[in-house]
Design a protein around this motif. Structure first.
Motif, PDB file in Angstrom:
ATOM      1  N   ALA A 145       0.833  -1.211   0.000  1.00 48.80           N
ATOM      2  CA  ALA A 145       0.000   0.000   0.000  1.00 48.80           C
ATOM      3  C   ALA A 145       0.862   1.253   0.000  1.00 48.80           C
ATOM      4  CB  ALA A 145      -0.928  -0.018   1.209  1.00 48.80           C
ATOM      5  N   ARG A 146       1.934   1.228   0.779  1.00 44.51           N
ATOM      6  CA  ARG A 146       2.799   2.410   0.845  1.00 44.51           C
ATOM      7  C   ARG A 146       3.521   2.664  -0.471  1.00 44.51           C
ATOM      8  NH1 ARG A 146       3.858   1.198   6.731  1.00 44.51           N
ATOM      9  NH2 ARG A 146       5.408  -0.337   6.089  1.00 44.51           N
ATOM     10  N   THR A 147       3.742   1.618  -1.249  1.00 44.47           N
ATOM     11  CA  THR A 147       4.406   1.797  -2.543  1.00 44.47           C
ATOM     12  C   THR A 147       3.411   1.944  -3.692  1.00 44.47           C
ATOM     13  OG1 THR A 147       4.562  -0.607  -2.845  1.00 44.47           O
ATOM     14  CG2 THR A 147       6.438   0.502  -1.793  1.00 44.47           C
ATOM     15  N   GLY A 148       2.115   1.951  -3.375  1.00 38.09           N
ATOM     16  CA  GLY A 148       1.100   2.114  -4.411  1.00 38.09           C
ATOM     17  C   GLY A 148       0.852   0.872  -5.242  1.00 38.09           C
ATOM     18  N   ASN A 149       1.205  -0.307  -4.703  1.00 35.78           N
ATOM     19  CA  ASN A 149       1.071  -1.552  -5.468  1.00 35.78           C
ATOM     20  C   ASN A 149       0.116  -2.547  -4.821  1.00 35.78           C
ATOM     21  OD1 ASN A 149       3.028  -0.998  -7.606  1.00 35.78           O
ATOM     22  ND2 ASN A 149       4.565  -1.078  -5.979  1.00 35.78           N
ATOM     23  N   LEU A 150      -0.743  -2.079  -3.931  1.00 37.15           N
ATOM     24  CA  LEU A 150      -1.693  -2.979  -3.285  1.00 37.15           C
ATOM     25  C   LEU A 150      -2.658  -3.558  -4.329  1.00 37.15           C
ATOM     26  CD1 LEU A 150      -2.438  -3.912  -0.373  1.00 37.15           C
ATOM     27  CD2 LEU A 150      -4.238  -2.164  -0.430  1.00 37.15           C
ATOM     28  N   PRO A 151      -2.927  -4.862  -4.286  1.00 36.60           N
ATOM     29  CA  PRO A 151      -3.848  -5.442  -5.272  1.00 36.60           C
ATOM     30  C   PRO A 151      -5.287  -4.972  -5.056  1.00 36.60           C
ATOM     31  CG  PRO A 151      -3.210  -7.079  -3.638  1.00 36.60           C
ATOM     32  CD  PRO A 151      -2.354  -5.878  -3.386  1.00 36.60           C
ATOM     33  N   LYS A 152      -6.195  -5.437  -5.892  1.00 34.60           N
ATOM     34  CA  LYS A 152      -7.595  -5.027  -5.812  1.00 34.60           C
ATOM     35  C   LYS A 152      -8.200  -5.383  -4.452  1.00 34.60           C
ATOM     36  CE  LYS A 152      -8.647  -5.373 -10.760  1.00 34.60           C
ATOM     37  NZ  LYS A 152      -9.521  -6.028 -11.763  1.00 34.60           N
TER      38      LYS A 152
END
Length: 337
Positions: A165-172
């Motif tokens: 989440a902090r890197t902007g890559n959290l899945p759906k």
């Protein structure tokens, strides 16, 4: 065999002295280790500066070919390379950042962290995730996703989700709910923060999940996250959820409306001022004040005499905001410290 009191006292004293000696030895070991670590860091600074200079040149050339021939980079320890790359990543953006991430991938600076993810104990796996978070390349992101989905420890999976989440890559959001077993696991504020971070990118999916009975257990988290989307298109969904039988969901709808600050939500927020649950009435009062809903003044005035201290207090604050020319004196009896 009979022990005298003096013998027992000597045993207690001897045990205390032995325990104190063990603690002193442990403190000395910790201090020596810390001193040696600091000395190693100081000794590696000239080498790290040389690596930083070579990295900046390689990034300017937009490729990893130059760094593969750089003498300081080749001679540096893996830890020095890792510190240098994470340091430069904080300063570059756009194409330069992408070039640096390619360098990180091609030079395998986080290989030790990848190994710890697969064979380390729980604390080492968490430390490895924090290393990979600093270098959010394609390979490290894939490793964090795999950990989020497959690690035997729920705490480690949650740490992986936080890093993503902090890197902007959290899945759906559907994948988050499945991987973290949110339909059965205890819910925390961290889960709430994860859905919030998905709100802008996955607004439509959050809205669909909130309407799906399969996710009724986490519906309040999903509805609350909609307020972080910044999308006024979710107002109709919030209005529907404002009549949900679960008071947590009604509260979440009000919080989202308050965050969006769209005056169109005032109509149904005013209706919730008469909700039978104190927590919902408090949220409705705060929402009406935030939306500057002057039509709520008559009901707010009646809430000044509510049996709940919190409702009375929030109603007074709302009335003072909506009609500052008429300051309200509310009865504050009933407060329990």
């Amino acid at each position: 065999m009979i022990f005298h009191i003096s013998d027992l006292a000597m045993l207690v004293i001897a045990g205390s002295v032995a325990f104190a000696l063990v603690m002193v030895v442990q403190m000395i070991v910790l201090l020596v280790r810390r001193y040696l670590q600091e000395r190693r860091v100081i000794a590696s600074r000239p080498q790290e500066l040389a690596v930083l200079r070579e990295l900046m040149k390689a990034v300017a050339g937009a490729g990893a070919g130059d760094i593969g021939e750089a003498p300081a980079f080749l001679a540096a320890d893996p830890a020095v390379r890792l510190r240098a790359i994470t340091h430069v990543l904080q300063m570059v953006r756009g194409a330069d950042r992408e070039a640096l991430l390619r360098i990180a991938d091609q030079t395998h600076v986080y290989d030790a962290a990848l190994k710890d993810l697969n064979r380390g104990d729980r604390s080492r796996r968490v430390d490895a995730l924090r290393v990979l978070e600093q270098i959010p390349s394609a390979a490290s992101t894939d490793a964090m996703l795999a950990t989020m989905g497959n690690d035997p420890s729920h705490d480690v999976r949650l740490e992986a989700a936080t890093a993503l989440a902090r890197t902007g890559n959290l899945p759906k959001p559907t994948a988050v709910a499945r991987m973290l077993e949110l339909r059965t696991r205890p819910l925390t504020r961290l889960h709430e923060a994860l859905f919030r971070s998905s709100a802008v990118k996955h607004t439509a999916e959050l809205e669909r999940m909130a309407a799906d009975e399969k996710y009724v257990r986490i519906r309040h988290l999903l509805v609350e996250a909609l307020g972080w989307s910044g999308d006024f298109g979710v107002l109709d969904a919030l209005e529907r959820h404002s009549s949900d039988p679960n008071p947590e969901v009604r509260c979440a709808a009000l919080k989202s409306a308050r965050r969006l600050e769209h005056p169109g939500a005032a109509r149904w927020a005013i209706g919730l001022l008469l909700d039978p649950v104190d927590a919902v009435r408090i949220q409705a009062v705060q929402t009406c004040a935030k939306l500057n809903a002057r039509d709520a003044v008559p009901i707010l005035s009646s809430l000044i005499s509510s049996s709940s201290w919190w409702v009375r207090t929030r109603a007074k604050e709302a009335l003072d905001k909506l009609r500052p020319e008429q300051r309200v004196r509310a009865d504050i009896t009933g407060l329990r410290l």
